[in-house]
Enzyme design. Structure first.
Site, PDB file in Angstrom:
ATOM      1  N   ARG A 224      85.190  23.531 -36.996  1.00  0.00           N
ATOM      2  CA  ARG A 224      86.491  24.452 -37.414  1.00  0.00           C
ATOM      3  C   ARG A 224      87.214  23.545 -38.534  1.00  0.00           C
ATOM      4  O   ARG A 224      87.436  22.349 -38.244  1.00  0.00           O
ATOM      5  CB  ARG A 224      87.375  24.715 -36.351  1.00  0.00           C
ATOM      6  CG  ARG A 224      86.720  25.877 -35.386  1.00  0.00           C
ATOM      7  CD  ARG A 224      86.530  27.086 -35.940  1.00  0.00           C
ATOM      8  NE  ARG A 224      86.160  28.080 -34.942  1.00  0.00           N
ATOM      9  CZ  ARG A 224      84.935  28.688 -35.044  1.00  0.00           C
ATOM     10  NH1 ARG A 224      83.888  28.163 -35.899  1.00  0.00           N
ATOM     11  NH2 ARG A 224      84.260  29.675 -34.124  1.00  0.00           N
ATOM     12  N   HIS A 272      82.339  29.463 -44.682  1.00  0.00           N
ATOM     13  CA  HIS A 272      81.963  29.715 -43.152  1.00  0.00           C
ATOM     14  C   HIS A 272      80.769  30.386 -42.969  1.00  0.00           C
ATOM     15  O   HIS A 272      80.897  31.649 -42.387  1.00  0.00           O
ATOM     16  CB  HIS A 272      83.089  30.460 -42.519  1.00  0.00           C
ATOM     17  CG  HIS A 272      83.412  30.229 -41.102  1.00  0.00           C
ATOM     18  ND1 HIS A 272      84.338  29.971 -40.246  1.00  0.00           N
ATOM     19  CD2 HIS A 272      82.409  30.045 -40.080  1.00  0.00           C
ATOM     20  CE1 HIS A 272      84.384  29.696 -39.075  1.00  0.00           C
ATOM     21  NE2 HIS A 272      82.947  29.941 -38.811  1.00  0.00           N
TER      22      HIS A 272
HETATM   23  P1  NAP Z   1      79.065  23.562 -27.056  1.00  0.00           P
HETATM   24  O1  NAP Z   1      77.638  24.095 -26.663  1.00  0.00           O
HETATM   25  O2  NAP Z   1      80.132  24.279 -26.190  1.00  0.00           O
HETATM   26  O3  NAP Z   1      79.155  21.966 -27.364  1.00  0.00           O
HETATM   27  C1  NAP Z   1      80.233  21.466 -27.435  1.00  0.00           C
HETATM   28  C2  NAP Z   1      79.907  19.818 -27.530  1.00  0.00           C
HETATM   29  O4  NAP Z   1      81.081  19.308 -27.889  1.00  0.00           O
HETATM   30  C3  NAP Z   1      79.666  19.129 -26.046  1.00  0.00           C
HETATM   31  O5  NAP Z   1      78.645  18.476 -26.010  1.00  0.00           O
HETATM   32  C4  NAP Z   1      80.899  18.899 -25.545  1.00  0.00           C
HETATM   33  O6  NAP Z   1      80.769  17.668 -24.681  1.00  0.00           O
HETATM   34  C5  NAP Z   1      81.375  17.977 -26.829  1.00  0.00           C
HETATM   35  N1  NAP Z   1      82.880  18.143 -26.829  1.00  0.00           N
HETATM   36  C6  NAP Z   1      83.931  19.093 -26.481  1.00  0.00           C
HETATM   37  N2  NAP Z   1      85.157  18.302 -26.347  1.00  0.00           N
HETATM   38  C7  NAP Z   1      85.086  17.106 -26.843  1.00  0.00           C
HETATM   39  C8  NAP Z   1      85.657  15.995 -26.825  1.00  0.00           C
HETATM   40  N3  NAP Z   1      87.117  16.121 -26.458  1.00  0.00           N
HETATM   41  N4  NAP Z   1      85.263  14.978 -27.271  1.00  0.00           N
HETATM   42  C9  NAP Z   1      83.871  14.671 -27.247  1.00  0.00           C
HETATM   43  N5  NAP Z   1      83.046  15.687 -27.284  1.00  0.00           N
HETATM   44  C10 NAP Z   1      83.425  16.869 -27.005  1.00  0.00           C
HETATM   45  O7  NAP Z   1      79.273  24.158 -28.412  1.00  0.00           O
HETATM   46  P2  NAP Z   1      78.268  24.874 -29.913  1.00  0.00           P
HETATM   47  O8  NAP Z   1      77.691  26.014 -29.318  1.00  0.00           O
HETATM   48  O9  NAP Z   1      77.261  23.739 -29.910  1.00  0.00           O
HETATM   49  O10 NAP Z   1      79.239  24.869 -30.790  1.00  0.00           O
HETATM   50  C11 NAP Z   1      80.058  24.069 -31.483  1.00  0.00           C
HETATM   51  C12 NAP Z   1      81.171  24.418 -32.231  1.00  0.00           C
HETATM   52  O11 NAP Z   1      80.436  24.907 -33.435  1.00  0.00           O
HETATM   53  C13 NAP Z   1      81.753  25.721 -31.827  1.00  0.00           C
HETATM   54  O12 NAP Z   1      82.878  25.741 -30.945  1.00  0.00           O
HETATM   55  C14 NAP Z   1      82.293  26.526 -33.432  1.00  0.00           C
HETATM   56  O13 NAP Z   1      83.611  26.028 -33.318  1.00  0.00           O
HETATM   57  C15 NAP Z   1      81.260  25.613 -34.260  1.00  0.00           C
HETATM   58  N6  NAP Z   1      80.581  26.542 -35.079  1.00  0.00           N
HETATM   59  C16 NAP Z   1      80.684  26.745 -36.623  1.00  0.00           C
HETATM   60  C17 NAP Z   1      79.948  27.696 -37.027  1.00  0.00           C
HETATM   61  C18 NAP Z   1      80.084  28.015 -38.599  1.00  0.00           C
HETATM   62  O14 NAP Z   1      79.389  28.784 -39.067  1.00  0.00           O
HETATM   63  N7  NAP Z   1      80.727  26.784 -39.155  1.00  0.00           N
HETATM   64  C19 NAP Z   1      78.997  28.604 -36.407  1.00  0.00           C
HETATM   65  C20 NAP Z   1      78.856  28.409 -35.029  1.00  0.00           C
HETATM   66  C21 NAP Z   1      79.730  27.768 -34.316  1.00  0.00           C
HETATM   67  P3  NAP Z   1      80.041  17.862 -23.231  1.00  0.00           P
HETATM   68  O15 NAP Z   1      78.816  17.735 -23.391  1.00  0.00           O
HETATM   69  O16 NAP Z   1      80.317  16.394 -22.599  1.00  0.00           O
HETATM   70  O17 NAP Z   1      80.695  19.076 -22.622  1.00  0.00           O
HETATM   71  C1  GLV Z   2      81.228  30.921 -35.956  1.00  0.00           C
HETATM   72  O1  GLV Z   2      82.040  30.295 -36.535  1.00  0.00           O
HETATM   73  C2  GLV Z   2      81.053  30.725 -34.673  1.00  0.00           C
HETATM   74  O2  GLV Z   2      81.830  30.294 -33.893  1.00  0.00           O
HETATM   75  O3  GLV Z   2      79.987  31.275 -34.063  1.00  0.00           O
END
Ligand code: NAP
Ligand code: GLV
Length: 309
Positions: A224, A272
């Site tokens: 983000r 994005h």
């Molecule tokens: P997720 O499965 O919820 O994984 C989040 C990871 O971040 C977990 O490993 C968590 O640690 C770690 N984390 C959270 N808070 C932390 C902190 N304070 N310090 C260190 N590590 C921390 O999320 P995801 O599905 O992989 O997605 C991640 C993010 O990608 C989304 O939230 C979104 O913002 C972004 N995203 C962007 C796009 C785009 O098009 N650019 C698309 C999709 C998603 P733990 O394992 O210890 O809980």
């Molecule tokens: C995109 O940014 C998502 O959070 O899926």
């Protein structure tokens, strides 16, 4: 009758309505708040929230996010008993993995340098390293971080991971918490941010973090815009502490006209599009979770509202 209300892209709404009618006729799929009785709505699927609408849904039980992240949903509008579920679906994962692999390769092979040389009409060379001589570190080892690491390993990069609680990933050394952040950062030639945006992670991509990376490291932010302190990035690029940045996200989006990122030779921007919720695949993840709701089973991707992800 139990209903689910969809907000956002009308084309997606109509498509998903058809899939629900076929696969889950016991749940009425409403494409807009005017399409049925709002007291029947127990489930809402949305990218962002409209305060007025939430107040008109007295029986809302579950808020499903269209995206993997939930920070764009203003959860202060949502009563505390409403459960929040993020999107986990193969379309987002596949597109994110592709993007991270592409971005890492582009920075690894100095593509921003060559693009700006081309624009200047120059024909010069940078040193060429092997992927196996470059370390890519991923912050955030959830659904998308782990999948991206797998592809980076297949690409032959050396890989590291960092998260709040740590993880065991074969072939990737993992670090956890603030106490191990320095050891992780100190080895990353390319840093990928795949953290959720929470009170703890807002502004994490800052001067302080950049100075802990090896000089000349590069950044990929696919999480983000709120993770990044923009003036700190410009300063780090201009001083040579960072070499390149590839940014898929910004704050606000779109970035305003004339923003210094647009013309910066060391920054590559995309609007994005790194990980995209696919209409054709995400509906099946949604249906599976609605089935779980009806059966009283745990959701895939339930968000801890206290933690913010
Ligand atoms: P997720 O499965 O919820 O994984 C989040 C990871 O971040 C977990 O490993 C968590 O640690 C770690 N984390 C959270 N808070 C932390 C902190 N304070 N310090 C260190 N590590 C921390 O999320 P995801 O599905 O992989 O997605 C991640 C993010 O990608 C989304 O939230 C979104 O913002 C972004 N995203 C962007 C796009 C785009 O098009 N650019 C698309 C999709 C998603 P733990 O394992 O210890 O809980
Ligand atoms: C995109 O940014 C998502 O959070 O899926």
């Amino acid at each position: 009758m139990t209903a689910i209300l969809h907000t956002g892209d009308p084309e997606r709404g109509v498509l998903w309505q058809g899939v629900f009618a076929e696969q889950m006729p016991e749940v009425q799929f409403l494409c807009s708040p005017d399409a049925g009785a709002l007291q029947d709505v127990r489930y809402l699927i949305a990218w962002t929230l409209d305060a007025g609408l939430i107040a008109r849904l007295p029986n809302l039980e579950v808020l499903f996010s269209i995206g993997a992240g939930v920070d764009q949903l203003d959860l202060s509008l949502v009563p505390p008993h409403v459960r929040v579920v993020r999107m986990i679906e193969s379309g987002i994962t596949t597109t994110m993995v592709e993007y991270v692999a592409m971005a890492a390769l582009m920075l690894h092979r100095d593509i921003p340098f060559y693009l700006s040389e081309q624009r200047e009409g120059r024909w010069s060379h940078a040193d060429v390293l092997l992927c196996s001589e470059r370390t890519v570190g991923v912050m955030g080892l959830g659904e998308l971080g782990k999948a991206s690491l797998q592809r980076l390993r297949e690409q032959d990069f050396r890989t590291l991971g960092w998260s709040r609680s740590g993880a065991e990933i074969e072939g990737t050394r993992c670090y956890s918490g603030d106490e191990q952040l320095g050891a992780f950062l100190g080895q990353c030639d390319i840093l990928v941010c795949l953290l959720p945006l929470t009170d703890e992670t807002r502004g994490i991509l800052s001067r302080e973090l950049f100075t802990r990376l090896p000089r000349g490291a590069s950044l990929i932010n696919v999480a983000r815009g709120g993770h990044l302190v923009e003036p700190d990035l410009l300063e780090a690029l201009d001083s040579g502490q960072l070499r390149y940045a590839m940014l898929d996200v910004a704050d606000p989006e779109p970035l305003p006209a004339g923003h210094p990122f647009y013309g910066h030779p060391a920054i590559m921007l995309t609007p994005h599009i790194a990980g995209v919720t696919r209409k054709d695949t995400a509906v099946h993840s949604l249906i599976a979770n609605v089935r779980r709701a009806l059966a009283g089973e745990p959701f895939e991707g339930e968000v801890d509202r206290q933690r913010g992800y």
